[in-house]
Motif scaffolding. Sequence first.
Motif, PDB file in Angstrom:
ATOM      1  N   UNK A  24       0.854  -1.184   0.000  1.00  0.00           N
ATOM      2  CA  UNK A  24       0.000   0.000   0.000  1.00  0.00           C
ATOM      3  C   UNK A  24       0.895   1.242   0.000  1.00  0.00           C
ATOM      4  N   UNK A  25       1.197   1.775  -1.177  1.00  0.00           N
ATOM      5  CA  UNK A  25       2.044   2.974  -1.223  1.00  0.00           C
ATOM      6  C   UNK A  25       1.290   4.200  -0.705  1.00  0.00           C
ATOM      7  N   UNK A  26       2.054   5.108  -0.122  1.00  0.00           N
ATOM      8  CA  UNK A  26       1.537   6.439   0.121  1.00  0.00           C
ATOM      9  C   UNK A  26       1.718   7.269  -1.136  1.00  0.00           C
ATOM     10  N   UNK A  27       1.546   8.585  -1.052  1.00  0.00           N
ATOM     11  CA  UNK A  27       1.723   9.438  -2.233  1.00  0.00           C
ATOM     12  C   UNK A  27       3.109   9.257  -2.837  1.00  0.00           C
ATOM     13  N   UNK A  40       7.080   9.457  -1.858  1.00  0.00           N
ATOM     14  CA  UNK A  40       7.769   8.215  -2.220  1.00  0.00           C
ATOM     15  C   UNK A  40       8.295   8.324  -3.638  1.00  0.00           C
ATOM     16  N   UNK A  41       9.429   7.733  -3.876  1.00  0.00           N
ATOM     17  CA  UNK A  41       9.951   7.571  -5.226  1.00  0.00           C
ATOM     18  C   UNK A  41       9.591   6.161  -5.710  1.00  0.00           C
ATOM     19  N   UNK A  42       9.405   5.990  -7.009  1.00  0.00           N
ATOM     20  CA  UNK A  42       9.082   4.649  -7.512  1.00  0.00           C
ATOM     21  C   UNK A  42      10.038   3.565  -7.028  1.00  0.00           C
ATOM     22  N   UNK A  49       3.740  16.710   1.455  1.00  0.00           N
ATOM     23  CA  UNK A  49       5.123  16.670   1.917  1.00  0.00           C
ATOM     24  C   UNK A  49       5.214  17.125   3.374  1.00  0.00           C
ATOM     25  N   UNK A  50       4.449  18.141   3.727  1.00  0.00           N
ATOM     26  CA  UNK A  50       4.442  18.615   5.111  1.00  0.00           C
ATOM     27  C   UNK A  50       3.881  17.570   6.067  1.00  0.00           C
ATOM     28  N   UNK A  51       2.954  16.753   5.582  1.00  0.00           N
ATOM     29  CA  UNK A  51       2.307  15.755   6.445  1.00  0.00           C
ATOM     30  C   UNK A  51       3.123  14.480   6.595  1.00  0.00           C
ATOM     31  N   UNK A 103       5.193   4.493   2.968  1.00  0.00           N
ATOM     32  CA  UNK A 103       4.633   5.847   2.918  1.00  0.00           C
ATOM     33  C   UNK A 103       5.404   6.895   3.679  1.00  0.00           C
ATOM     34  N   UNK A 104       6.629   6.591   4.080  1.00  0.00           N
ATOM     35  CA  UNK A 104       7.429   7.582   4.784  1.00  0.00           C
ATOM     36  C   UNK A 104       6.894   7.951   6.153  1.00  0.00           C
ATOM     37  N   UNK A 105       6.011   7.118   6.702  1.00  0.00           N
ATOM     38  CA  UNK A 105       5.456   7.377   8.021  1.00  0.00           C
ATOM     39  C   UNK A 105       4.176   8.189   8.023  1.00  0.00           C
ATOM     40  N   UNK A 106       3.619   8.434   6.833  1.00  0.00           N
ATOM     41  CA  UNK A 106       2.369   9.227   6.760  1.00  0.00           C
ATOM     42  C   UNK A 106       1.280   8.603   7.607  1.00  0.00           C
ATOM     43  N   UNK A 107       1.172   7.270   7.550  1.00  0.00           N
ATOM     44  CA  UNK A 107       0.308   6.522   8.460  1.00  0.00           C
ATOM     45  C   UNK A 107       1.152   5.449   9.106  1.00  0.00           C
ATOM     46  N   UNK A 108       0.784   5.096  10.311  1.00  0.00           N
ATOM     47  CA  UNK A 108       1.534   4.085  11.040  1.00  0.00           C
ATOM     48  C   UNK A 108       0.563   3.111  11.670  1.00  0.00           C
ATOM     49  N   UNK A 109       0.754   1.834  11.386  1.00  0.00           N
ATOM     50  CA  UNK A 109      -0.149   0.805  11.926  1.00  0.00           C
ATOM     51  C   UNK A 109       0.181   0.528  13.378  1.00  0.00           C
TER      52      UNK A 109
END
Length: 248
Positions: free
Chosen positions: A181-184, A214-216, A205-207, A242-248
Amino acid sequence: MTKRVAFITGAGSGIGREIAKKLASRNMRVIVADINSQNADETVTLIEREGHEAKSVYCDVTNLDSVKKAVEDSVGHYKKIDVLVNNAGWDKVEPFLKSDPSTWKRLIDINLLGQIHTCKEILPLMIENNYGKVVNIASDAARVGSSGEAVYSAAKGGVIAFTKTIAREMARYKLNINCIAPGPADTPLFQEIGSYNEGITGALVKAIPFRRLAQPEDIAGAVAYFVSDEAGYVTGQTLSVNGGLTMA
């Protein structure tokens, strides 16, 4: 041991292209499946320049007959398919109440039915060969929701649920079925979305704790893990990248 063969949808550009390049670098023969034949051929050229092997096939994932033909052409050339990466996708960001039924259909056909179609055709081949790994590309929008992406999120949520179910059904055959599940991500599709949604990139980017999209290549690395021998005991899982945008 003969080289593994990977069938990757939407591999003509963006994340799919990077996945194809990554798996080729891991000594796999790659089938670049895409609705845009020119883009697919370009991906093949890039892979061949690095000394690896690839073949392009036309594939409209929304059309089961097209998928059948692409799979037949691929098996005719390489004799098998060991890895399936369901990457082809499409999105349009807009408020749900302003969206059109024709858009809903396209979103579901590409993002959900496309993955169902390829699994229907390729899973029996994997069962016959006693080997197979499937990686379905979903989205973090499916896990947390995303304003402006109601039907897209629903379709990708279906991908996650579909992944879990076929992982259970295929476990008896020792096939690994997982989901990313990729982030942006900074892809041509995202750039197209950003062109008519001013400010979306900066806000995202701020969030994101890592302060970048993410890069491909980030997604490709996760795919490479799921199709590796190291993930042999992993199935039915969804991994957010996702770079930490969401965390399970």
